[in-house]
Scaffold this active site. Structure first.
Site, short mmCIF file in Angstrom:
data_model
loop_
_atom_site.label_atom_id
_atom_site.label_comp_id
_atom_site.label_asym_id
_atom_site.label_seq_id
_atom_site.Cartn_x
_atom_site.Cartn_y
_atom_site.Cartn_z
N HIS A 172 0.82 -1.34 -0.18
CA HIS A 172 0.21 -0.10 0.16
C HIS A 172 0.92 1.26 0.16
O HIS A 172 1.82 1.22 0.53
CB HIS A 172 -1.03 -0.07 1.26
CG HIS A 172 -2.11 0.96 0.92
ND1 HIS A 172 -2.08 2.28 1.35
CD2 HIS A 172 -3.35 0.58 0.53
CE1 HIS A 172 -3.21 2.88 0.99
NE2 HIS A 172 -3.96 1.99 0.55
N ASP A 207 -8.03 -5.12 -0.48
CA ASP A 207 -8.55 -5.93 -1.67
C ASP A 207 -8.04 -7.33 -1.39
O ASP A 207 -8.54 -8.35 -2.02
CB ASP A 207 -7.98 -5.59 -3.08
CG ASP A 207 -8.57 -4.29 -3.34
OD1 ASP A 207 -9.83 -4.03 -3.02
OD2 ASP A 207 -7.81 -3.33 -3.99
N1 ACO Z 1 4.05 -7.39 -4.85
C1 ACO Z 1 5.29 -7.28 -5.05
N2 ACO Z 1 6.55 -6.19 -4.95
C2 ACO Z 1 5.57 -5.05 -4.24
C3 ACO Z 1 4.22 -4.79 -4.24
C4 ACO Z 1 3.61 -6.16 -4.49
N3 ACO Z 1 2.16 -6.20 -4.21
N4 ACO Z 1 3.97 -3.75 -3.68
C5 ACO Z 1 5.02 -3.22 -3.65
N5 ACO Z 1 6.12 -3.94 -3.98
C6 ACO Z 1 7.47 -3.71 -3.91
C7 ACO Z 1 7.92 -3.20 -5.45
O1 ACO Z 1 8.28 -3.91 -6.21
C8 ACO Z 1 8.91 -2.04 -5.07
O2 ACO Z 1 10.21 -2.91 -5.12
P1 ACO Z 1 11.71 -2.14 -5.40
O3 ACO Z 1 11.70 -0.93 -4.61
O4 ACO Z 1 12.43 -3.20 -5.13
O5 ACO Z 1 11.33 -1.93 -6.92
C9 ACO Z 1 8.53 -1.46 -3.86
O6 ACO Z 1 7.91 -2.53 -3.03
C10 ACO Z 1 7.53 -0.21 -3.75
O7 ACO Z 1 6.61 -0.43 -4.83
P2 ACO Z 1 5.92 0.73 -5.47
O8 ACO Z 1 4.89 0.00 -6.71
O9 ACO Z 1 6.67 1.85 -5.63
O10 ACO Z 1 4.69 1.28 -4.33
P3 ACO Z 1 3.77 2.17 -4.60
O11 ACO Z 1 3.50 2.95 -3.27
O12 ACO Z 1 3.71 2.98 -5.88
O13 ACO Z 1 2.51 1.34 -4.93
C11 ACO Z 1 0.79 -0.55 -4.79
C12 ACO Z 1 1.43 0.86 -3.89
C13 ACO Z 1 0.44 0.17 -6.19
C14 ACO Z 1 -0.63 -0.72 -4.02
C15 ACO Z 1 1.64 -1.67 -4.88
O14 ACO Z 1 1.77 -2.02 -3.48
C16 ACO Z 1 0.82 -2.74 -5.54
O15 ACO Z 1 1.28 -2.83 -6.78
N6 ACO Z 1 0.30 -3.66 -4.94
C17 ACO Z 1 -0.48 -4.58 -5.73
C18 ACO Z 1 -1.64 -4.02 -6.37
C19 ACO Z 1 -2.76 -3.99 -5.09
O16 ACO Z 1 -2.92 -4.90 -4.41
N7 ACO Z 1 -3.44 -2.81 -5.48
C20 ACO Z 1 -4.61 -2.32 -4.27
C21 ACO Z 1 -3.98 -1.49 -3.74
S1 ACO Z 1 -5.25 -0.93 -2.26
C22 ACO Z 1 -6.06 0.23 -3.37
O17 ACO Z 1 -7.00 0.11 -3.88
C23 ACO Z 1 -5.64 1.63 -3.67
#
Ligand code: ACO
Length: 376
Positions: free
Chosen positions: A262, A313
């Site tokens: 998140h 979710d």
């Molecule tokens: N699976 C694997 N790795 C992840 C995940 C994940 N679900 N979430 C974050 N990471 C990792 C990324 O790969 C990244 O690693 P790195 O720095 O080594 O490259 C690091 O954690 C940061 O990730 P970002 O994508 O930059 O984090 P951001 O804050 O932009 O994204 C998000 C948040 C989009 C929710 C992300 O955690 C994600 O993609 N989750 C999966 C999708 C999801 O469940 N979305 C619903 C969220 S709740 C709502 O509705 C908003």
């Protein structure tokens, strides 16, 4: 913009508006709507009461709630041309596309469509909340070749939703779980779809257009579309015994694990904690405990390996599945919850509007002369 960029990628941490709706404490893992803790609301309130808190600021007294509920019930039917449009759509159409079309078409028939006054917007918020629920269920039944189940005139919001979906009166325990999940989805500060709706309203466009934009934003798999993706992941895993191998493979492939992580919560998403309990109960009661057990094991393994937390979710997926919601309706159901929050934000935005217009940091070529076609 080419001078000093000030770029904040993904607008992380940027405060884009004042809001009195949602108090989100990402570090402490706490969330409250207008001061009421969401766990307490999920346990004790109804979706109607939460919508009243969000739109009107306070819990309704008995007589207020009765009047408000009657208005929501009266607003349930949708115009015949929308049903006709559903019949014209391909049977395979993504229900989120049908829902986005619904928001636009409902605007075409709304008597207050172009009126952005606070009272007109309150009436539109109320109508959209009732009508989008009807539209989701009517479209679903039409794509299955069935007649829509006309909205009930006496059931509560969530019971009516489940009734319109299946054509049968739902059990009180399923209604309670569904209502609690709509409450948990109702509002979440400046998430991507809410921000989208506010950007649209900030141009002084209308509420139906803003909501249609919000529907487009929430459907992506990084946002509300993650719930559906979680269920597809659980189906791909298949059995509790397969979780370990799946996680190992997913980590090796650097796969993004849906329902985890998140932008704001660090220690945990408080909505996921409530949904965990609801999912456990619903899965066990429906004889589908396997999905819950698989989710718990996946949660443990992913948390241990990557330190990622389950978001809202994650546990809503096995919960919705156990309640009999078709997997491709998970995101529309999330919209059925979030509509109260979107429209509450829109009321705030119109109340104290300034055009939302950020800048871009230019990284293209420097100034150069135009080359006529014959010289290229
Ligand atoms: N699976 C694997 N790795 C992840 C995940 C994940 N679900 N979430 C974050 N990471 C990792 C990324 O790969 C990244 O690693 P790195 O720095 O080594 O490259 C690091 O954690 C940061 O990730 P970002 O994508 O930059 O984090 P951001 O804050 O932009 O994204 C998000 C948040 C989009 C929710 C992300 O955690 C994600 O993609 N989750 C999966 C999708 C999801 O469940 N979305 C619903 C969220 S709740 C709502 O509705 C908003």
């Amino acid at each position: 913009m080419s001078e000093g960029s000030g770029l904040v990628k993904g607008l992380e941490g940027v405060v884009a508006a004042e809001t009195a709706l949602c108090d989100l404490d990402g570090a402490g893992g706490r969330l409250a709507y207008r001061g009421y803790d969401i766990a307490e609301l999920a346990r004790q309130a109804t979706y109607e009461e939460v919508a009243h808190i969000l739109w009107r600021g306070e819990l309704p007294a008995r007589a207020q709630l009765d009047g408000f509920t009657a208005e929501l019930i009266a607003a349930r039917p949708i115009p015949e041309p929308l049903l006709a449009a559903f019949r014209l759509l391909p049977k395979t159409v993504d229900p989120m596309r049908a829902l986005q079309l619904s928001a636009s078409l409902l605007g075409a028939f709304d008597p207050d469509a172009a009126d952005n006054s606070a009272e007109a917007n309150f009436r539109k918020a109320l109508r959209l909340t009732s009508q989008l629920a009807t539209a989701i269920c009517a479209h679903h039944r039409i794509r299955l070749g069935k007649d829509p189940a006309p909205p009930s005139k006496d059931l509560g919001h969530s019971a009516n939703f489940l009734f319109m979906l299946t054509g049968e009166r739902p059990s009180p325990v399923n209604v309670r779980a569904f209502d609690a999940s709509l409450i948990l989805y109702a509002e979440h500060e400046m998430n991507a779809s809410t921000f989208t709706t506010r950007v649209i309203a900030s141009t002084l466009s209308d509420m139906h257009s803003a909501v249609a934009g919000g529907i487009g934003a929430i459907k992506g798999s990084l946002h509300g579309g993650a719930g559906e993706a979680v269920m597809r992941t659980l189906q791909e895993i298949g059995t509790v015994e397969n979780v370990d191998a799946f996680v190992e493979r997913a980590l090796a492939q650097k796969r993004r694990l849906m329902g985890f992580g998140h932008r704001v919560y660090r220690g945990g998403d408080p909505r996921a904690a409530v949904l965990h309990g609801l999912a456990e109960e619903a899965c066990r009661q429906s004889g589908q405990g396997m999905w819950f057990e698989m989710a718990v094991k996946l949660h443990e393994q992913v948390n241990r390996a990557k330190g990622l937390i389950p978001n809202v979710d994650f546990y809503s997926a096995p919960l919705f599945y156990a309640l009999g919601i078709p997997v491709d309706l998970f995101t529309p159901v999330i919209v059925a919850g979030r509509i109260a929050g979107w429209t509450a934000h829109l009321l705030e935005q119109y109340q104290d509007n300034r055009l939302i217009r950020p800048r871009g940091h230019y990284t293209g070529p420097g100034r150069r002369p135009f080359v006529p076609l014959e010289k290229r």
